[in-house]
Each structure stands twice: as C-alpha cells, then as structure tokens.
Design a protein around this motif. Sequence first.
Motif: not given
Length: 163
Positions: A46-49, A126-145
Amino acid sequence: MTEDAGGYDELAEVLTLEHYFPGLKGQTGYKRTSDATSEYNCLAWALGINWARYDPEPNCPGYYWFPNVERVWSLRAIRKIFEYHGYELCDSYELEHGYEKVVFYLDQSGEPQHFARQLADGKWTSKLGDFIDIEHDDLNSIVCTDYGKPGTVLRRRLRPNEL
C-alpha cells in the motif's frame, strides 16, 4: 486454464482466490498483477514498497518497522506510518485528482487487517497475504472475515512528477 511446465496452475489459483474472497467469484472485476511472494506484505504494498515486509515483529530478517512508532499492529501505530509518508485522513474513497489514496480494511474491533492503494485510474491494488497481487475495481470485492471491510481512508498529495 491449465498447468504449465513450470508448475503454475491457473485454475487452482482462481479457485483459491474465490474461496477466500467470494466477492471475486466469476473472475470479473479484478486481474492478477504479480506472482505469489512473501517478500513484502499488504502494508508495504500500500506504501508502494515491494522489497520489505512492514511488521512490528522485532529481529526478523526482511521485516521493517518505523523508528519512533510503537511496535504493535494497531490502527494508531499504522496511521503514524502512513502520516510519516505524507498521508492524511480523508472521508471519501472516490478518485481525487492530484491525490493517492489508501484504504484500511478493519475487523469487527476496528483494527486494520489489510490495506489497498488506489491507482491513477481509480481502481485498487491489493497484496493478498503471501499470495498474489491483484488490481480490483471494487473495494468490497475482497471483503472477508480475515480482512474485514473498508474503513479508514487516507490520502497524500502526489508530487508533480507523479501526476
């Protein structure tokens, strides 16, 4: 969608994504932008690093934390890190010319669990944990527990060379 000679299995990746992030089902509204890595985390991203993990855990190789910021994973401490980078609190997730925005995903207790950065076209990365980075249109698309939902939003004025 098949496994290639290098062992990459696109179908397994999609199924994993959709399992953890039901808002991504159907493979619409997002695109994969990197390979999986543990070299950096969502806070750093998120800081570009993309060369260090920002984590308060002391004495772990590859982990970094800011001097004079309490070594705790808390809203207050992490806001200080973003403020050090020129971010300030704002009240809109909308694209704003001349600014870069970051959203903190907050759990039920109001603590940050994930961070997304807005791109120049208004999409989010978004960087999804130790998984991949994605570009997403909607902030709510990665809402989860585990991540919670979009909460705190900060912005920083872009420098002239970033416009």
